[in-house]
Design a protein around this motif. Structure first.
Motif, PDB file in Angstrom:
ATOM      1  N   ARG A 183     -26.854  10.993  -2.038  1.00  0.00           N
ATOM      2  CA  ARG A 183     -26.964  10.937  -0.583  1.00  0.00           C
ATOM      3  C   ARG A 183     -26.513  12.229   0.089  1.00  0.00           C
ATOM      4  N   HIS A 230     -30.959   1.355  -1.255  1.00  0.00           N
ATOM      5  CA  HIS A 230     -32.190   1.337  -0.460  1.00  0.00           C
ATOM      6  C   HIS A 230     -33.200   2.374  -0.940  1.00  0.00           C
ATOM      7  N   ARG A 257     -23.252  -3.628  -6.218  1.00  0.00           N
ATOM      8  CA  ARG A 257     -24.467  -3.727  -5.398  1.00  0.00           C
ATOM      9  C   ARG A 257     -25.585  -2.858  -5.976  1.00  0.00           C
ATOM     10  N   ALA A 308     -29.202  -3.968  -8.007  1.00  0.00           N
ATOM     11  CA  ALA A 308     -30.505  -3.453  -7.568  1.00  0.00           C
ATOM     12  C   ALA A 308     -31.232  -2.778  -8.724  1.00  0.00           C
ATOM     13  N   GLU A 367     -35.969   1.715  -3.866  1.00  0.00           N
ATOM     14  CA  GLU A 367     -37.163   0.880  -3.708  1.00  0.00           C
ATOM     15  C   GLU A 367     -38.449   1.669  -3.848  1.00  0.00           C
ATOM     16  N   ARG A 368     -38.416   2.942  -3.484  1.00  0.00           N
ATOM     17  CA  ARG A 368     -39.658   3.731  -3.512  1.00  0.00           C
ATOM     18  C   ARG A 368     -39.796   4.593  -4.768  1.00  0.00           C
TER      19      ARG A 368
END
Length: 428
Positions: A309, A337, A356, A360, A340-341
């Motif tokens: 990040r 997040h 978390r 995922a 996902e792509r």
């Protein structure tokens, strides 16, 4: 069984005397439609349209007489010779070779190819072929229906490459097209074709004695699990933060559940050993920091996506990859997040983010997930989460002590829990 089986390679040039002689005596000829249309094929010979090579091999094994199999390029290079010689068919063959389609494609492009990787793309292996194209500067892809230039381009989404697409080499319909990968999906391409995929990243100089790669490494560095100083120098060492997201004064920049212990050279070596990155794999390195693990995984030949990040960390990964002469795709974003792509991974290393992020990642079903924890509570939470997601998890407490051998004094100590999760259907 056929009295004689001859495999003839054809590259569009006139057939050799040996090939013509074998055809003239043939009572059975197998090949593609354009092969069976050659004038040298005897009119009274039995003809087999070559679709399934296994089916043709069974027909040839039951034939009495002389059989010929025609194939494009060199039939011994990713060709029919391997199938025909398989133990279940028991065929002994004579081979009349021709220039391989890969060699012809590079000749049309005017490029050397001793430093190129060569892969075969079928619908079932397409993703792995794409991963090779992600990881290497120069790749020749032998395509097939459903795994052609358009499909390659779609799966390379976000990775810039130049395609040299060579269609129907050696025929009157031969065509060579050069375009960027983002344009290839907009066209219909004729089979058979060879795609040369060229990257804009670092190129590997040929060693002069082995094809496809330089085992001496373009960076000149031997080994793996390299000392942190090697990676810090490669990344220019300009940012005042260590690999785990702490500044040198010890101030945490609030990346959850991540510690310096998990980023020691010894821990990185253990993580790499359990990940087992290899050619054709796609590795995710989440929380990549300086990119030490991402770079080392890429040095094994795997395609790597490094996720962080922090823009400064992303810049360091890019610089380190360039310094070590490997291709690493860097994605800035916050896990989970941003995941996902991303395309499907084979193995994943999680450098931070806790349960978390681990959950995922497990949802994407990679073969292996490797992570670390600095406390037993964190390790237990990760083991519970991954076990509940269908993974078999092993955990080890690793300790390493860096010694100053001039005085035999301790310079640095590292203690952390190493976790390796293997998908339960693949676990021993």
């Amino acid at each position: 069984m056929a009295d004689r089986v001859t495999v003839i390679g054809w590259d569009g040039s006139p057939l050799t005397r040996a090939a013509t002689a074998a055809l003239s005596a043939a009572t059975l000829v197998a090949g593609a439609a354009h092969h069976l249309a050659l004038a040298e094929v005897p009119r009274d010979a039995e003809r087999i349209r070559l679709g399934s090579v296994d089916l043709a091999a069974r027909r040839i094994a039951g034939h009495r007489g002389s059989a010929v199999v025609l194939a494009d390029g060199d039939p011994g290079f990713f060709g029919v010779v391997r199938t025909l010689r398989a133990p279940e068919h028991g065929l002994e063959v004579e081979v009349v070779p021709a220039v391989s389609s890969v060699a012809t494609a590079f000749a049309r492009a005017g490029m050397p190819w001793d430093d190129a990787q060569v892969v075969v793309a079928h619908p079932k292996t397409l993703r792995r072929a794409v991963n090779v194209c992600r990881a290497h500067h120069k790749v020749a892809v032998l395509t097939s229906p459903g795994a052609g230039p358009a499909e390659l381009a779609l799966l390379l989404d976000g990775v810039h490459r130049t395609f040299v697409i060579c269609e129907e080499l050696g025929t009157a319909r031969e065509r060579v097209t050069v375009l960027t990968s983002d344009k290839a999906a907009d066209h219909d391409w004729r089979d058979p074709n060879v795609v040369i995929v060229v990257g804009s990243g670092p190129t590997t100089a040929a060693a002069g004695w082995i094809g496809g790669r330089d085992p001496a490494r373009p960076d000149g560095v031997r080994g793996w699990g390299l000392p942190e100083d090697a990676h810090r120098r490669a990344g220019n060492g300009s940012a005042g933060r260590d690999h785990a997201g702490h500044d040198r004064a010890g101030h945490d920049r609030a990346r959850p559940e991540q510690s310096t212990e998990g980023e020691s050279a010894g821990m990185r070596a253990a993580q790499l050993a359990r990940l087992g990155p290899r050619t054709g794999d796609l590795v995710w390195d989440i929380g990549s920091g300086t990119g030490a693990l991402a770079v080392e995984a890429a040095r094994f030949g795997a395609a790597v996506i490094a996720v962080d990040r922090d823009p400064a960390a992303c810049a360091r990964v890019t610089a380190a990859a360039r310094s070590f002469g490997v291709a690493v795709q860097v994605v800035q974003g916050l896990a989970p997040h941003v995941l996902e792509r991303l395309p499907e991974p084979d193995v994943v290393r999680i450098g931070g983010g806790g349960v978390r992020v681990a959950l995922a990642v497990a949802d994407r079903r990679p073969e292996r997930i490797v992570t670390h924890a600095s406390t037993r509570d964190q390790a237990e939470a990760l083991v519970t989460a991954l076990s509940g997601s269908g993974y078999t998890v092993e955990c080890a407490l690793l300790q390493s002590v860096d010694l100053d051998t001039s005085a035999w004094q301790e310079r640095e100590r590292s203690v952390a829990f190493l976790l390796c999760a293997v998908r339960s259907d693949l676990a021993p």
